[in-house]
Design a protein around this motif. Structure first.
Motif, PDB file in Angstrom:
ATOM      1  N   CYS A 132       0.443   5.888 -11.007  1.00  0.00           N
ATOM      2  CA  CYS A 132       1.039   5.710  -9.680  1.00  0.00           C
ATOM      3  C   CYS A 132       0.036   5.976  -8.550  1.00  0.00           C
ATOM      4  O   CYS A 132       0.367   5.800  -7.381  1.00  0.00           O
ATOM      5  CB  CYS A 132       2.251   6.625  -9.515  1.00  0.00           C
ATOM      6  N   GLY A 133      -1.150   6.440  -8.917  1.00  0.00           N
ATOM      7  CA  GLY A 133      -2.181   6.680  -7.902  1.00  0.00           C
ATOM      8  C   GLY A 133      -1.802   7.755  -6.900  1.00  0.00           C
ATOM      9  O   GLY A 133      -2.197   7.694  -5.724  1.00  0.00           O
ATOM     10  N   LEU A 134      -1.041   8.743  -7.367  1.00  0.00           N
ATOM     11  CA  LEU A 134      -0.549   9.780  -6.457  1.00  0.00           C
ATOM     12  C   LEU A 134      -0.172  11.005  -7.285  1.00  0.00           C
ATOM     13  O   LEU A 134       0.393  10.862  -8.369  1.00  0.00           O
ATOM     14  CB  LEU A 134       0.701   9.243  -5.741  1.00  0.00           C
ATOM     15  N   GLY A 135      -0.480  12.183  -6.767  1.00  0.00           N
ATOM     16  CA  GLY A 135      -0.100  13.400  -7.468  1.00  0.00           C
ATOM     17  C   GLY A 135       1.279  13.885  -7.021  1.00  0.00           C
ATOM     18  O   GLY A 135       1.760  13.505  -5.961  1.00  0.00           O
ATOM     19  N   ASP A 145       1.701  14.900 -19.281  1.00  0.00           N
ATOM     20  CA  ASP A 145       0.286  14.668 -19.635  1.00  0.00           C
ATOM     21  C   ASP A 145      -0.522  14.039 -18.494  1.00  0.00           C
ATOM     22  O   ASP A 145      -1.696  13.711 -18.677  1.00  0.00           O
ATOM     23  CB  ASP A 145       0.175  13.837 -20.920  1.00  0.00           C
ATOM     24  N   GLY A 146       0.104  13.852 -17.334  1.00  0.00           N
ATOM     25  CA  GLY A 146      -0.648  13.383 -16.171  1.00  0.00           C
ATOM     26  C   GLY A 146      -0.745  11.865 -16.042  1.00  0.00           C
ATOM     27  O   GLY A 146      -1.201  11.341 -15.030  1.00  0.00           O
ATOM     28  N   GLY A 162       0.784  -1.233   0.000  1.00  0.00           N
ATOM     29  CA  GLY A 162       0.000   0.000   0.000  1.00  0.00           C
ATOM     30  C   GLY A 162       0.812   1.276   0.000  1.00  0.00           C
ATOM     31  O   GLY A 162       0.291   2.357  -0.247  1.00  0.00           O
ATOM     32  N   ARG A 163       2.107   1.173   0.245  1.00  0.00           N
ATOM     33  CA  ARG A 163       2.913   2.400   0.338  1.00  0.00           C
ATOM     34  C   ARG A 163       3.830   2.582  -0.857  1.00  0.00           C
ATOM     35  O   ARG A 163       4.405   3.643  -1.061  1.00  0.00           O
ATOM     36  CB  ARG A 163       3.787   2.359   1.604  1.00  0.00           C
ATOM     37  N   PHE A 164       4.018   1.506  -1.611  1.00  0.00           N
ATOM     38  CA  PHE A 164       5.019   1.528  -2.675  1.00  0.00           C
ATOM     39  C   PHE A 164       4.394   1.111  -3.996  1.00  0.00           C
ATOM     40  O   PHE A 164       3.598   0.175  -4.048  1.00  0.00           O
ATOM     41  CB  PHE A 164       6.149   0.554  -2.309  1.00  0.00           C
ATOM     42  N   HIS A 165       4.779   1.828  -5.065  1.00  0.00           N
ATOM     43  CA  HIS A 165       4.361   1.412  -6.409  1.00  0.00           C
ATOM     44  C   HIS A 165       5.565   1.555  -7.341  1.00  0.00           C
ATOM     45  O   HIS A 165       6.273   2.551  -7.304  1.00  0.00           O
ATOM     46  CB  HIS A 165       3.201   2.287  -6.901  1.00  0.00           C
TER      47      HIS A 165
END
Ligand code: NAP
Length: 246
Positions: A197-200, A190-191, A163-166
């Motif tokens: 990565c499920g993270l901004g 382009d986002g 849950g903490r790493f991708h």
């Protein structure tokens, strides 16, 4: 300047030109992200080049991730080394591409091309990033899928921090199912990178380390600066920390 003798333990070939070298040598303690130098006597002179450690500081043997450089006298010899062969190293390691140079933040982004992955593996194998950052994202861009090295080790890190790493691979010169065929800079612009990565990425929550091809480092940095992020400098904390690999 003194050098120490190292003995090659093992060479792993990932592709025709991409390899990892494991070496036994007595070197002084170092920090994840730092580099040593490897040198060989070639022709009539010693030839030395800097290489980052892949092994975490408390793990031996020493390990280096290398790619043969066309016309490069050192890598073209190192790739043919065998167990028992000798290579020299510096007793002391150097480099400021280390986590202790970064201010605290919620998220840590590690962006690499090619062998620039190495220092990030060393960091991820130490406890510091896991202690200091809530979320960690590792992005590795290579030309061809076969160059996505160290899959097993990355999987271990992922399993150790559910849950903490991708881990996000990108392959730019080959179409592979499930892997975007896009440069880091383009996917950032382009986002798509953040979506995958499920993270901004933003100046408040993110610390971004960039390592590899100098053009990638330059282009990626420019995009982050366009979002209000700054280079992290001594006395002037920012959000971007970089290492040009050549
Ligand atoms: P590379 O050309 O560095 O490509 C690795 C990845 O970086 C590819 O996905 C590539 O995308 C991407 N990339 C390149 N320029 C970029 C940019 N401006 N913005 C964003 N992404 C970018 O190739 P490599 O196979 O990892 O490295 C091999 C070559 O690097 C060697 O042949 C050598 O010339 C050089 N090198 C030199 C040294 C040295 O000490 N002199 C050390 C290591 C490597 P694309 O496929 O779209 O280009």
């Amino acid at each position: 300047m003194g050098w120490v003798k190292g003995e090659v333990r093992e060479l792993t070939r990932w592709t025709e030109r991409l390899f990892s070298l494991r070496v036994d040598a007595e070197v002084e303690p170092f920090k994840a992200g730092q580099y040593n130098r490897l040198r060989l006597f070639i022709g009539e002179e010693w030839v030395a080049r800097p290489y980052s450690y892949v092994n975490p500081p408390d793990v031996r043997p020493l390990e280096f991730h290398l790619v043969t450089v066309p016309e490069g006298p050192l890598t073209s010899r190192l790739i043919h080394m065998e167990p028992g062969d000798e290579v020299e190293l510096m007793p002391r390691s150097t480099g400021l591409f280390t986590l202790d140079q970064l201010p605290d933040a919620r998220d840590l982004w590690l962006l690499a091309t090619g062998t620039g992955l190495g220092p990030f593996l060393s960091m991820l194998g130490s406890e510091e990033p896991w202690r200091r950052f809530e979320n960690i994202r590792l992005v590795h861009s290579v030309r061809h899928g076969a160059e996505l090295s160290y899959q097993d080790r990355i999987r271990e890190y992922a399993q150790g921090a559910p849950g903490r790493f991708h881990y996000q691979p990108l392959v730019t010169r080959e179409s592979l199912e499930g892997i975007p065929q896009k440069r880091i800079s383009v996917a950032l612009q382009d986002g798509q990178l953040e979506a995958l990565c499920g993270l901004g990425i933003d100046a408040v929550h993110s610390q971004v380390m960039i390592c590899g091809n100098p053009d990638m480092v330059r282009d990626t940095q420019a995009i982050l600066k366009g979002r209000g992020m700054q280079r992290n400098r001594r006395g002037h904390p920012g959000q971007i920390t970089v290492e040009n690999y050549w």
